[in-house]
Enzyme design. Structure first.
Site, PDB file in Angstrom:
ATOM      1  CB  VAL B 166      -0.912  -0.013   1.240  1.00  0.00           C
ATOM      2  CG1 VAL B 166      -1.688   1.288   1.355  1.00  0.00           C
ATOM      3  CG2 VAL B 166      -1.874  -1.203   1.167  1.00  0.00           C
ATOM      4  N   PRO B 167       1.033   1.883  -1.166  1.00  0.00           N
ATOM      5  CG  PRO B 167       0.735   2.760  -3.310  1.00  0.00           C
ATOM      6  CD  PRO B 167       0.116   1.822  -2.322  1.00  0.00           C
ATOM      7  CB  CYS B 168       2.392   5.283   2.708  1.00  0.00           C
ATOM      8  SG  CYS B 168       3.616   4.177   3.392  1.00  0.00           S
ATOM      9  CG  HIS B 169       6.622   4.174  -1.708  1.00  0.00           C
ATOM     10  ND1 HIS B 169       5.883   3.041  -1.461  1.00  0.00           N
ATOM     11  CD2 HIS B 169       6.825   4.203  -3.057  1.00  0.00           C
ATOM     12  CE1 HIS B 169       5.671   2.398  -2.610  1.00  0.00           C
ATOM     13  NE2 HIS B 169       6.224   3.087  -3.591  1.00  0.00           N
TER      14      HIS B 169
END
EC number: 2.1.1.63
Lengths: 163, 197
Positions: B166-169
């Site tokens: 889950v791409p919080c980056h």
């Protein structure tokens, strides 16, 4: 509030002890491994309900002892009486431990239980008394009687037990 | 404890135990008793901990403190937790492919039970940010339905239970600087560079 360790930590911390207990009661490696698996499966099932402050080792050793006895009974039920008893080759058994296991298994149940809990489970006599009933002093006496008996069979030498 | 517990050779026991452990993993899963399975995975951003439930991947954790992560999983999901690498083979393979540049999206099922409330809403919105793109904390607050909740969006990213997958980056400051990252700023930079390549 105490937090409960992930079950993986329980297996890592006590797996070897439980295997020793199962082997002491059962001798055969195959049966002992069945009992080990049933012990941890049963413990995993009950684990969420175990109080966080419980003595995990004592709890496991108790389950292991019970499962080992189940396996012994199942084996006895399936045994077929024969006129000629085959010499037990026991490719499963470690020769060096065989005599010790046989000697421990031949003790009266009370002594065998206490010796297993004390010297394989590493439990103190107060804990053993909690598990098996009776007093710590009585547990200590049963262990002492058991050891004398083992020593008489020269098995205590292999055990390396000092009182 | 005394030395006299050493009835059998410890080395021989140590050899048997991994096989017994593997058997326990199989039997526990078959009996429906394996509530959480986990494994470790070496990656360019350090050794990751991956944990799953029967529903799907539930936690990805950076190297900082895996023991604490497991204790938290025991509290919040179930203490029936076993190291069970095989149960996470598919998840590990997808992450390996992602780090090797051969995968731009993940298809393994996710168990999002650790995401709650508004933070959970933001964490769900993170999944819609495509590979190779970025948004600002403000834009994400907008998408989650509360444009003024920029600070909460930061918190949602910092507490994302499934980083990387889950791409919080992919969330940056509005001035284009990186902002913080749950796995450290170097990991964030590495992931963004990987996706830019």
């Amino acid at each position: 509030m105490m937090t409960k360790a992930p079950f993986e930590a329980v297996v890592a911390d006590h797996g070897a002890t439980v295997l020793r207990v199962c082997r002491a009661v059962l001798g055969s490696h195959t049966d002992a491994e069945d009992a080990w698996s049933e012990t941890f499966l049963s413990a995993l099932k009950a684990y969420p309900e175990l109080p966080a402050e419980a003595n995990v080792r004592g709890w496991l050793v108790t389950i292991a002892h019970r499962k080992a006895i189940d396996v012994t009974r199942a084996r006895a039920r399936h045994a077929i009486p024969t006129a000629d008893l085959p010499e037990r080759a026991g490719p499963d058994l470690e020769p060096s431990d065989d005599a010790v296991w046989r000697a421990v298994r031949s003790l009266p149940p009370r002594q065998r239980e206490v010796i297993t809990y004390r010297y394989l489970g590493g439990l103190d006599y107060a804990t053993i008394a909690e598990l098996t009933g009776g007093t710590a002093a009585a547990a200590r006496r049963a262990a002492s009687d058991g050891l004398s008996s083992l020593r008489a069979r020269s098995a205590a030498f292999t055990l390396g037990i000092d009182e | 404890m005394t030395d006299s517990t050493e009835l059998t050779d410890s080395a021989e026991l140590a050899e048997r135990l991994p096989r017994l452990h593997a058997r326990l993993e199989r039997e526990a899963a078959a009996a429906g008793l394996l509530d959480v399975a986990y494994r470790l995975l070496d990656s360019p951003v350090g050794q990751l901990l991956l944990a799953r439930t029967p529903a799907g991947l539930v936690r990805v954790a950076f190297p900082a403190d895996h023991e604490h992560v497991l204790t938290t999983l025991a509290e919040r999901i179930s203490p029936r937790i076993l190291l069970s690498p095989k149960a996470l083979d598919e998840m590990a393979a997808e992450l390996d492919a992602y780090f090797a540049g051969r995968r731009t999206a993940f298809s393994v099922p996710l168990d999002r039970q650790l995401s709650h409330g508004f933070l959970g809403q933001v964490q769900h919105a993170l999944s819609d940010i495509p590979f190779g793109t970025t948004v600002s904390y403000g834009q994400l607050a907008d998408r989650a339905g509360n444009p003024r909740a920029v600070r909460a969006v930061g918190t949602a990213c910092a507490t994302n239970p499934l980083p990387i997958v889950v791409p919080c980056h992919r969330v940056l400051r509005s001035d284009g600087t990186l902002g913080g990252y749950v796995g450290g700023i170097d990991a964030k930079r590495l992931l963004l560079d990987l996706e830019r390549a």
